[in-house]
Scaffold this motif. Structure first.
Motif, PDB file in Angstrom:
ATOM      1  N   GLN A 145       0.800  -1.220   0.000  1.00 38.29           N
ATOM      2  CA  GLN A 145       0.000   0.000   0.000  1.00 38.29           C
ATOM      3  C   GLN A 145       0.838   1.279   0.000  1.00 38.29           C
ATOM      4  OE1 GLN A 145      -2.600   0.269   3.365  1.00 38.29           O
ATOM      5  NE2 GLN A 145      -0.980   0.219   4.886  1.00 38.29           N
ATOM      6  N   PHE A 146       1.935   1.319   0.737  1.00 33.99           N
ATOM      7  CA  PHE A 146       2.704   2.555   0.799  1.00 33.99           C
ATOM      8  C   PHE A 146       3.361   2.880  -0.541  1.00 33.99           C
ATOM      9  CE2 PHE A 146       2.827   1.310   5.404  1.00 33.99           C
ATOM     10  CZ  PHE A 146       2.000   2.317   5.834  1.00 33.99           C
ATOM     11  N   THR A 147       3.892   1.851  -1.205  1.00 38.46           N
ATOM     12  CA  THR A 147       4.517   2.121  -2.497  1.00 38.46           C
ATOM     13  C   THR A 147       3.465   2.474  -3.546  1.00 38.46           C
ATOM     14  OG1 THR A 147       4.558  -0.275  -2.903  1.00 38.46           O
ATOM     15  CG2 THR A 147       6.586   0.737  -2.126  1.00 38.46           C
ATOM     16  N   THR A 148       2.269   1.899  -3.455  1.00 36.31           N
ATOM     17  CA  THR A 148       1.209   2.262  -4.400  1.00 36.31           C
ATOM     18  C   THR A 148       0.778   3.711  -4.206  1.00 36.31           C
ATOM     19  OG1 THR A 148       0.367   0.006  -4.619  1.00 36.31           O
ATOM     20  CG2 THR A 148      -1.171   1.774  -5.103  1.00 36.31           C
ATOM     21  N   ILE A 149       0.581   4.114  -2.959  1.00 34.46           N
ATOM     22  CA  ILE A 149       0.203   5.509  -2.678  1.00 34.46           C
ATOM     23  C   ILE A 149       1.272   6.454  -3.205  1.00 34.46           C
ATOM     24  CG2 ILE A 149      -0.182   7.209  -0.846  1.00 34.46           C
ATOM     25  CD1 ILE A 149      -1.268   4.839   0.872  1.00 34.46           C
ATOM     26  N   ALA A 150       2.521   6.156  -2.865  1.00 30.56           N
ATOM     27  CA  ALA A 150       3.616   7.037  -3.272  1.00 30.56           C
ATOM     28  C   ALA A 150       3.818   7.022  -4.777  1.00 30.56           C
ATOM     29  CB  ALA A 150       4.905   6.630  -2.563  1.00 30.56           C
ATOM     30  N   LYS A 151       3.602   5.868  -5.412  1.00 30.31           N
ATOM     31  CA  LYS A 151       3.799   5.770  -6.860  1.00 30.31           C
ATOM     32  C   LYS A 151       2.831   6.677  -7.612  1.00 30.31           C
ATOM     33  CE  LYS A 151       2.248   2.175  -9.071  1.00 30.31           C
ATOM     34  NZ  LYS A 151       2.100   0.765  -9.496  1.00 30.31           N
ATOM     35  N   LEU A 152       1.571   6.669  -7.222  1.00 35.62           N
ATOM     36  CA  LEU A 152       0.594   7.520  -7.907  1.00 35.62           C
ATOM     37  C   LEU A 152       0.905   8.999  -7.684  1.00 35.62           C
ATOM     38  CD1 LEU A 152      -2.682   5.518  -7.161  1.00 35.62           C
ATOM     39  CD2 LEU A 152      -1.365   5.568  -9.283  1.00 35.62           C
ATOM     40  N   ARG A 153       1.342   9.338  -6.508  1.00 35.92           N
ATOM     41  CA  ARG A 153       1.729  10.724  -6.227  1.00 35.92           C
ATOM     42  C   ARG A 153       2.987  11.091  -7.030  1.00 35.92           C
ATOM     43  NH1 ARG A 153       3.110  12.484  -1.530  1.00 35.92           N
ATOM     44  NH2 ARG A 153       1.654  14.233  -1.250  1.00 35.92           N
ATOM     45  N   ALA A 154       3.949  10.152  -7.082  1.00 34.56           N
ATOM     46  CA  ALA A 154       5.179  10.404  -7.838  1.00 34.56           C
ATOM     47  C   ALA A 154       4.889  10.550  -9.325  1.00 34.56           C
ATOM     48  CB  ALA A 154       6.177   9.273  -7.602  1.00 34.56           C
ATOM     49  N   ALA A 155       3.934   9.778  -9.834  1.00 40.92           N
ATOM     50  CA  ALA A 155       3.564   9.889 -11.250  1.00 40.92           C
ATOM     51  C   ALA A 155       3.073  11.295 -11.564  1.00 40.92           C
ATOM     52  CB  ALA A 155       2.491   8.857 -11.589  1.00 40.92           C
ATOM     53  N   ARG A 156       2.288  11.847 -10.663  1.00 36.62           N
ATOM     54  CA  ARG A 156       1.804  13.214 -10.882  1.00 36.62           C
ATOM     55  C   ARG A 156       2.945  14.225 -10.768  1.00 36.62           C
ATOM     56  NH1 ARG A 156      -2.599  11.011  -7.929  1.00 36.62           N
ATOM     57  NH2 ARG A 156      -1.914  11.980  -5.981  1.00 36.62           N
ATOM     58  N   ALA A 157       3.903  13.950  -9.880  1.00 32.71           N
ATOM     59  CA  ALA A 157       5.054  14.851  -9.753  1.00 32.71           C
ATOM     60  C   ALA A 157       5.877  14.868 -11.033  1.00 32.71           C
ATOM     61  CB  ALA A 157       5.923  14.428  -8.565  1.00 32.71           C
ATOM     62  N   VAL A 158       6.145  13.686 -11.594  1.00 34.05           N
ATOM     63  CA  VAL A 158       6.937  13.600 -12.822  1.00 34.05           C
ATOM     64  C   VAL A 158       6.212  14.285 -13.972  1.00 34.05           C
ATOM     65  CG1 VAL A 158       7.838  11.994 -14.557  1.00 34.05           C
ATOM     66  CG2 VAL A 158       8.172  11.496 -12.125  1.00 34.05           C
ATOM     67  N   TRP A 159       4.906  14.026 -14.083  1.00 33.56           N
ATOM     68  CA  TRP A 159       4.147  14.633 -15.186  1.00 33.56           C
ATOM     69  C   TRP A 159       4.026  16.143 -15.018  1.00 33.56           C
ATOM     70  CZ3 TRP A 159       3.707  12.896 -19.727  1.00 33.56           C
ATOM     71  CH2 TRP A 159       2.760  13.390 -20.623  1.00 33.56           C
ATOM     72  N   ARG A 178       6.263  18.048 -13.745  1.00 32.50           N
ATOM     73  CA  ARG A 178       7.551  18.597 -14.179  1.00 32.50           C
ATOM     74  C   ARG A 178       7.622  18.651 -15.706  1.00 32.50           C
ATOM     75  NH1 ARG A 178      11.260  22.147 -14.580  1.00 32.50           N
ATOM     76  NH2 ARG A 178      13.346  21.350 -15.085  1.00 32.50           N
ATOM     77  N   ILE A 179       7.109  17.612 -16.377  1.00 31.20           N
ATOM     78  CA  ILE A 179       7.085  17.611 -17.845  1.00 31.20           C
ATOM     79  C   ILE A 179       6.213  18.760 -18.356  1.00 31.20           C
ATOM     80  CG2 ILE A 179       6.241  16.315 -19.846  1.00 31.20           C
ATOM     81  CD1 ILE A 179       7.163  13.767 -18.391  1.00 31.20           C
ATOM     82  N   CYS A 180       5.064  18.937 -17.720  1.00 32.68           N
ATOM     83  CA  CYS A 180       4.182  20.048 -18.115  1.00 32.68           C
ATOM     84  C   CYS A 180       4.861  21.399 -17.897  1.00 32.68           C
ATOM     85  CB  CYS A 180       2.873  19.990 -17.324  1.00 32.68           C
ATOM     86  SG  CYS A 180       1.812  18.602 -17.760  1.00 32.68           S
ATOM     87  N   GLN A 181       5.616  21.493 -16.810  1.00 32.39           N
ATOM     88  CA  GLN A 181       6.333  22.733 -16.522  1.00 32.39           C
ATOM     89  C   GLN A 181       7.347  23.035 -17.616  1.00 32.39           C
ATOM     90  OE1 GLN A 181       9.240  22.678 -13.259  1.00 32.39           O
ATOM     91  NE2 GLN A 181       8.252  24.515 -12.433  1.00 32.39           N
ATOM     92  N   VAL A 182       8.085  22.004 -18.038  1.00 32.22           N
ATOM     93  CA  VAL A 182       9.077  22.182 -19.104  1.00 32.22           C
ATOM     94  C   VAL A 182       8.409  22.586 -20.409  1.00 32.22           C
ATOM     95  CG1 VAL A 182      10.792  20.975 -20.519  1.00 32.22           C
ATOM     96  CG2 VAL A 182      10.732  20.598 -18.037  1.00 32.22           C
ATOM     97  N   LEU A 183       7.232  21.992 -20.676  1.00 30.85           N
ATOM     98  CA  LEU A 183       6.525  22.270 -21.928  1.00 30.85           C
ATOM     99  C   LEU A 183       5.691  23.552 -21.863  1.00 30.85           C
ATOM    100  CD1 LEU A 183       5.275  18.652 -22.801  1.00 30.85           C
ATOM    101  CD2 LEU A 183       7.235  19.872 -23.780  1.00 30.85           C
ATOM    102  N   GLY A 184       5.600  24.128 -20.678  1.00 35.95           N
ATOM    103  CA  GLY A 184       4.822  25.351 -20.541  1.00 35.95           C
ATOM    104  C   GLY A 184       3.320  25.120 -20.613  1.00 35.95           C
ATOM    105  N   VAL A 185       2.865  23.946 -20.138  1.00 40.68           N
ATOM    106  CA  VAL A 185       1.440  23.608 -20.164  1.00 40.68           C
ATOM    107  C   VAL A 185       0.858  23.799 -18.771  1.00 40.68           C
ATOM    108  CG1 VAL A 185      -0.242  21.784 -20.577  1.00 40.68           C
ATOM    109  CG2 VAL A 185       1.769  21.981 -22.048  1.00 40.68           C
TER     110      VAL A 185
END
Length: 600
Positions: free
Chosen positions: A265-279, A281-288
């Motif tokens: 459960q802890f890695t699943t919770i953190a994974k979904l949060r981390a996925a949003r963090a990575v995306w 950052r990508i949006c930030q780079v792309l200016g979206v």
């Protein structure tokens, strides 16, 4: 009137506890248990309690709220990581997520899923799955219930949806086009015209694309690889859409990401949060500006077992809870019997009701990002996001297409090897399979089910329990005789340990009568019809009589003698094998089965 404020509660200390005090308290407990030396520094205590994922990411036992404060201004500390806030609701409405049912069988009723508590349907219309989409959706209000397609011809099926929707489609409806996933699952590129899909989706106010990272999870990927693949596939899709005339800012709202949710459960919770963090950052780079990733979580197919399948109800409950706490917008719960084939109505009903219970009885959906601010969770989220970002950069340097063709398979193999080792040593136990198995269990009978994985695909699914379940499906013909050393009290613990371990490998056991003499035990061994013996007792008994006992057993015809537990000095080099905590159980079971086969 007595003052009953917090300041006057007797359990409240005079000052806030410090991390040093916690370390000292933990160190004291660990010293009593022998896990920490008397002279060892208390600062070593947290390391003794730190767990690691199969990717090697540390899960700290304690981290202060200062961790979250330190992440402010970083992608992991962005608002996007918290997910989408709860929408405005009428008084009395229960905050929830999208309960998404997966329909692959023409005999499954979409209306029954929706009437039974599902709020949307993910439906597969590929060969071997639902053949008549129009018939399957009879009676469904498509402006109320989103439909997510998994189709070989998404534009044609999308056209059917538009025809059936007299008052329009729900905006969460998705054509489900996944170019990277199509390539992995079928070995061919997605046939759909990306520009046409985007135009169709925009014209009808729906989504058009899915980035499905759950397929690499079910093929063996760990959390880091799943996150990196999702980000890389998402970037590749954005580039393809941009080349087709659809800029990133217009493409982002058309994309949904799909992830697995496991009983970790802890890695699943953190994974979904981390996925949003990575995306984010990508949006930030792309200016979206639209930087909150839309997420669909599916309970892991890889974690499901065929033996003792009712334990899967516990696994999927934990996974669903973790997906909800992690902020998934939609959650699909796989039926408990899905690893056996096509699920029955009871299995599908239980899958729906897991989400229904968590929503309506446990009220898990009441709070947005309940894990946010917890130091350990913020640290794990950040560690996963940073490690996944580093892996994403590796994939980018290789090129996504080249990586899918030549690099992904090696990464999957490495991840599978790490996990297989953890499962084989039971550091990652599987209840009902590697631990506490039912030896005489008869697996449930289910008709063959649909698989999303194609014979010509680049990846194939794996199951965590495969190593043990292969042995269980082909049980040994002869037993191992458990020879108790000493009294019932002295032998019971290791007798239970040995019987459970051997049962996990499909090996029956016959247990001798504890406390009886060697003549009676020899008679019992002869009646058992085996020449493979396992000594079960405590170390004191092994030291006192083990070596003489082994000699008598060999004189009596025993061809293989093993000991439960690590051999004491008196048995070192005397017994043929041993079973102990932390050892590779699968290797031991295969050696023992070979011995039983050779000495029939």
């Amino acid at each position: 009137m007595a003052d009953d404020s917090v300041e006057h509660l007797s359990l409240r200390g005079d000052a806030a506890a410090t991390e040093q005090q916690w370390q000292d308290a933990v160190a004291a407990v660990l010293r009593k248990s022998g896990r920490l030396g008397a002279d060892d520094d208390a600062a070593l205590a947290p390391g003794k309690l730190t767990k690691r994922t199969t990717d090697g990411i540390a899960i700290a036992p304690l981290a202060g709220t200062d961790v979250a404060a330190a992440l402010a201004g970083t992608p992991t500390g962005s608002d996007a990581v918290r997910g989408r806030p709860q929408p405005a609701r009428e008084v009395g409405d229960v905050p929830t997520w999208d309960l998404r049912a997966f329909v692959v069988d023409a005999n499954d009723s979409v209306t029954a899923e929706l009437e039974g508590g599902a709020s949307s349907v993910w439906i597969c219309t590929r060969p071997g799955a639902v053949a008549d989409l129009r018939k399957a959706l009879e009676g469904v209000l498509l402006d109320v219930a989103p439909i997510v397609l998994d189709s070989a011809d998404p534009l044609a099926d999308g056209g059917t949806l538009v025809e059936l929707a007299t008052t329009g489609l729900h905006p969460a409806t998705n054509l489900g086009v996944d170019p990277a996933g199509e390539r992995l699952l079928t070995g061919t590129a997605a046939p759909a015209d990306l520009a046409a899909v985007a135009a169709f989706a925009r014209d009808n106010g729906i989504r058009g694309f899915v980035v499905d990272a759950a397929i690499v999870h079910d093929a063996g990927a760990g959390e880091v690889l799943e996150l990196a693949y999702a980000a890389a596939a998402g970037l590749d899709l954005l580039r393809a859409l941009d080349a087709a005339g659809v800029p990133a800012a217009e493409a982002m709202p058309l994309i949904e990401f799909r992830y697995s949710a496991t009983d970790q459960q802890f890695t699943t919770i953190a994974k979904l949060r981390a996925a949003r963090a990575v995306w984010a950052r990508i949006c930030q780079v792309l200016g979206v500006a639209d930087d909150v990733q839309r997420q669909h979580a599916v309970t892991s197919g890889r974690m499901m077992t065929q033996f003792d399948p009712f334990t899967n109800l516990l696994r999927t409950t934990i996974a669903t809870f973790a997906a909800a706490v992690g902020g998934a917008d939609a959650i699909t719960v796989q039926p408990y019997d899905s690893a056996l084939g096509s699920s029955d109505e009871f299995g599908r009903r239980m899958a729906r009701n897991i989400s229904n219970l968590l929503v309506h009885e446990s009220h898990v959906g009441q709070v947005t990002d309940p894990a946010g601010g917890a130091g350990s969770m913020e640290k794990l989220t950040d560690d996963l996001a940073r490690t996944a970002w580093a892996k994403l950069n590796e994939i980018e340097q290789t090129g996504f297409s080249s990586y899918v063709e030549s690099g992904l398979a090696g990464d999957l193999e490495a991840a599978i090897d790490r996990r297989t080792r953890a499962i084989a040593t039971r550091k990652q136990p599987i209840t009902g399979v590697s631990e506490f198995p039912q030896y005489a269990e008869q697996p449930l009978d289910r008709p063959a089910g649909y698989s999303r994985y194609n014979a010509g695909g680049l990846i194939k699914p794996v199951h965590d329990a495969d190593g043990f379940e292969r042995l269980r499906r082909n049980p040994a013909e002869r037993p191992v005789f458990l020879w108790p050393v000493g009294s019932l009290a002295a032998s019971t613990a290791r007798q239970t340990f040995a019987a459970n371990l051997l049962a996990a490998g499909g090996i029956p056991t016959v247990t001798g009568t504890a406390g009886s003499g060697p003549e009676q035990l020899s008679d019992e061994l002869a009646k058992a019809g085996t020449s493979v013996v396992c000594l079960v007792g405590n170390d004191k008994g092994y030291s006192a009589e083990g070596a003489d006992l082994v000699a008598r057993l060999r004189d009596g015809g025993a061809t293989r003698v093993v000991v439960a537990g690590k051999p004491v000095a008196e048995l070192d080099g005397v017994v043929d094998d041993h079973m102990a905590v932390g050892e590779d159980v699968l290797e031991f079971l295969n050696r023992t089965r070979s011995a039983l086969q050779e000495n029939r």
